[in-house]
Design a protein around this motif. Sequence first.
Motif, short mmCIF file in Angstrom:
data_model
loop_
_atom_site.label_atom_id
_atom_site.label_comp_id
_atom_site.label_asym_id
_atom_site.label_seq_id
_atom_site.Cartn_x
_atom_site.Cartn_y
_atom_site.Cartn_z
N LYS A 49 0.63 -1.60 -0.04
CA LYS A 49 0.03 -0.06 -0.15
C LYS A 49 0.74 1.20 -0.21
N ILE A 50 2.07 1.57 0.58
CA ILE A 50 3.02 1.50 0.72
C ILE A 50 3.24 2.53 -1.47
N MET B 35 -3.38 3.92 4.48
CA MET B 35 -2.43 4.18 5.46
C MET B 35 -2.71 3.02 7.23
N ASP B 36 -3.80 3.42 7.29
CA ASP B 36 -4.52 2.49 8.14
C ASP B 36 -4.40 1.21 8.14
N GLY B 37 -4.75 0.52 6.86
CA GLY B 37 -4.18 -0.90 6.29
C GLY B 37 -3.02 -0.77 6.90
N LEU B 38 -2.19 -0.70 6.54
CA LEU B 38 -0.61 -0.98 7.04
C LEU B 38 -0.82 -1.20 8.20
N PHE B 39 -0.34 0.20 9.09
CA PHE B 39 -0.16 0.68 10.31
C PHE B 39 -1.34 0.16 12.21
N LEU B 40 -2.10 -0.92 10.91
CA LEU B 40 -3.31 -1.47 12.15
C LEU B 40 -3.32 -3.00 11.75
N TRP C 202 3.94 7.24 1.95
CA TRP C 202 2.87 8.17 0.99
C TRP C 202 2.37 6.88 0.09
N PHE C 203 0.93 7.20 0.68
CA PHE C 203 -0.70 6.24 0.00
C PHE C 203 -1.31 7.13 -0.35
#
Length: 111
Positions: free
Chosen positions: A39-40, A73-78, A66-67
């Motif tokens: 996703k990045i 972004m949340d899909g990665l970090f969460l 960047w997203f």
Amino acid sequence: MIKVIIGFNRKPGMGIQEFRDYRRNIHAPMLFAIPEAKKIRRFVVSYPIETQGSEKPGFDAVVEAWFDTVEDMDGLFLSENFVTKVDPDHDNFIDMSSIVRLVCEEIVVVE
């Protein structure tokens, strides 16, 4: 375009080159091995350099990622992969009390 900017210092007792090597050779491959990292859109790490008359930098490194959307972004970090595999590794090289995170909407003025 959404950008997250994260500034941080190395953990106490860790040399600057050791910090840079760990982030590049151990942590980055760990991050990019999880599927959610796709996703990045762009990922940049910046290290301060000394210049004549410059103040001591506030961070040992700044990361920009960047997203397309906040949801990406949340899909990665969460994600479970990030939370269980990548995030715990931060303790190995980052002074966790030094982290500053800024989520931005990026507007390009000059390219």
